[in-house]
Design an enzyme around this catalytic site. Structure first.
Site, PDB file in Angstrom:
ATOM      1  NE  ARG A  77     -35.104  93.200  75.883  1.00  0.00           N
ATOM      2  CZ  ARG A  77     -35.991  92.364  76.303  1.00  0.00           C
ATOM      3  NH1 ARG A  77     -35.870  91.317  77.200  1.00  0.00           N
ATOM      4  NH2 ARG A  77     -37.260  92.548  75.872  1.00  0.00           N
ATOM      5  CD  GLU A  78     -26.531  94.976  72.756  1.00  0.00           C
ATOM      6  OE1 GLU A  78     -27.386  95.836  73.161  1.00  0.00           O
ATOM      7  OE2 GLU A  78     -26.375  94.422  71.559  1.00  0.00           O
ATOM      8  N   GLY A  92     -14.119  97.023  68.645  1.00  0.00           N
ATOM      9  CA  GLY A  92     -14.566  97.078  67.475  1.00  0.00           C
ATOM     10  C   GLY A  92     -14.120  96.285  66.235  1.00  0.00           C
ATOM     11  CG  ASP A 151     -24.862  85.963  75.253  1.00  0.00           C
ATOM     12  OD1 ASP A 151     -24.278  84.837  75.639  1.00  0.00           O
ATOM     13  OD2 ASP A 151     -24.612  86.482  74.233  1.00  0.00           O
ATOM     14  CB  THR A 197     -25.074  90.930  80.454  1.00  0.00           C
ATOM     15  OG1 THR A 197     -25.428  92.232  80.713  1.00  0.00           O
ATOM     16  CG2 THR A 197     -23.729  90.604  81.230  1.00  0.00           C
ATOM     17  CG  ASN A 198     -27.894  91.153  74.356  1.00  0.00           C
ATOM     18  OD1 ASN A 198     -29.173  91.826  74.766  1.00  0.00           O
ATOM     19  ND2 ASN A 198     -27.631  91.214  73.117  1.00  0.00           N
ATOM     20  CD  GLU A 233     -28.205  83.877  73.238  1.00  0.00           C
ATOM     21  OE1 GLU A 233     -26.937  84.356  73.218  1.00  0.00           O
ATOM     22  OE2 GLU A 233     -28.362  83.690  71.989  1.00  0.00           O
ATOM     23  CD  GLU A 259     -21.261  87.193  73.441  1.00  0.00           C
ATOM     24  OE1 GLU A 259     -21.648  86.354  72.401  1.00  0.00           O
ATOM     25  OE2 GLU A 259     -21.163  88.388  73.234  1.00  0.00           O
ATOM     26  NE  ARG A 274     -28.697  99.396  70.110  1.00  0.00           N
ATOM     27  CZ  ARG A 274     -28.419  98.207  70.704  1.00  0.00           C
ATOM     28  NH1 ARG A 274     -27.748  98.424  72.103  1.00  0.00           N
ATOM     29  NH2 ARG A 274     -29.046  96.989  70.527  1.00  0.00           N
ATOM     30  CD1 TRP A 310     -17.555  89.924  66.291  1.00  0.00           C
ATOM     31  CD2 TRP A 310     -18.092  90.775  68.168  1.00  0.00           C
ATOM     32  NE1 TRP A 310     -17.898  88.880  67.202  1.00  0.00           N
ATOM     33  CE2 TRP A 310     -18.280  89.573  68.390  1.00  0.00           C
ATOM     34  CE3 TRP A 310     -18.236  91.488  69.382  1.00  0.00           C
ATOM     35  CZ2 TRP A 310     -18.548  88.906  69.547  1.00  0.00           C
ATOM     36  CZ3 TRP A 310     -18.693  91.185  70.510  1.00  0.00           C
ATOM     37  CH2 TRP A 310     -18.882  89.709  70.617  1.00  0.00           C
TER      38      TRP A 310
END
Length: 287
Positions: free
Chosen positions: A129-130, A199, A103, A119-120, A101, A105, A268, A195
């Site tokens: 991988r945002e 958030g 992406d 983006t990912n 994908e 959004e 993270r 979300w």
């Protein structure tokens, strides 16, 4: 004259070496309605379209063809006003647990706050991988062109033909990259208020419904393949690499407009950043 004929013959041979090459695009002939029924409203002979979201349903379309490599452009005018909780998307995706994908959004926000472009990139089902951006203009006032330029060596995501993200194929060092699975083109508008905005703290104000995003002038310079091998040499993208001026602009955008980058998320990835994010590899993000 002989050189001209030779050039034509070479281009014809090149085209025949691929299954099918798609040029241009039409919402009537190239897409199916995915969900939302009449909320997906195709207009102007197939050159434009709107998607609507209300309290009952969102809407979306998917391309009839699956593509393996190419350049995909879509002009989009996003939901105006209080768009908090809405998610407008433009992306490529295959199917299944181990899908690929690419992406884009667009996460809505309160009237006084900017949109967030998230983006990912997924390969073999692995994402995370945002990279997220604020845009340097109001994307609700007019149409802007958003592009995915994908070949076996790299992916470039562009806004108004300005690259904002580059990801190179690093399969040689064990980093998954989408090279094997044909993908369809999708564009959707849906309720993501669990979300999408702060958030999930800010919910959709349904008194403002229906929420409408507009699309036009879809273009695909891409390979439609029934056999994977037939697209392996295809590079439909106009950007084969970045020149020095474009690299400078890309670095400027990253210094001013990036809100989140997974390569900088030490919390993270407390046990170590992904391999492609380590210092010796980061320079490839700007080439």
């Amino acid at each position: 004259m002989a050189s001209y004929v030779s050039s034509i013959f070479f281009l014809l041979s090149l085209c025949l070496s691929f299954s099918t090459i798609a040029f241009g695009g039409n919402f009537y002939t190239d897409f199916n309605i995915l969900f939302g029924d009449k909320r997906a409203n195709i207009q102007d002979g197939g050159t434009s379209m709107s998607l609507a979201l209300d309290s009952y349903s969102g809407s979306g379309i998917a391309s009839k063809n699956e593509y393996l490599f190419g350049r995909f452009d879509m002009q989009i005018k996003l939901v105006p006003g209080n768009s908090a909780g809405t998610v407008t998307t433009f992306y490529l995706s295959s199917q299944g647990k181990y899908h690929d994908e690419i992406d884009l959004e667009f996460l809505g926000n309160l009237s006084s706050d900017p949109y967030l472009l998230s983006t990912n990139i997924y390969a073999n089902g692995k994402g995370d991988r945002e990279v997220q951006f604020y845009l340097w203009f109001d994307p609700t006032e007019d149409f802007h062109t958003y592009s995915i330029d994908w070949n076996p060596q790299r992916i470039i995501i562009l806004v108004d033909n300005i690259p904002i993200r580059v990801m190179h194929n690093r399969e040689s060092i064990g980093v998954p990259f989408p090279t094997k699975q044909p993908m369809r083109v999708y564009t959707t508008l849906w309720n993501g208020d669990s979300w999408a905005t702060r958030g999930g703290l800010v919910k959709i104000d349904w008194s403002k419904a229906p929420f409408i995003a507009n699309f036009k002038n879809f273009n695909a310079n891409a390979c439609i393949s029934s056999r994977r091998a037939s697209c392996n040499g295809f590079n439909g993208g106009r950007n084969k690499g970045l020149d020095s001026k474009t690299r400078k602009k890309l670095k400027e955008i990253h210094s001013k407009w990036v809100v989140y980058d997974y390569c900088r998320d030490f919390k993270r990835f407390a046990r170590g950043l992904p391999y492609e994010c380590r210092k010796k590899n980061l320079h490839l993000n700007f080439e």
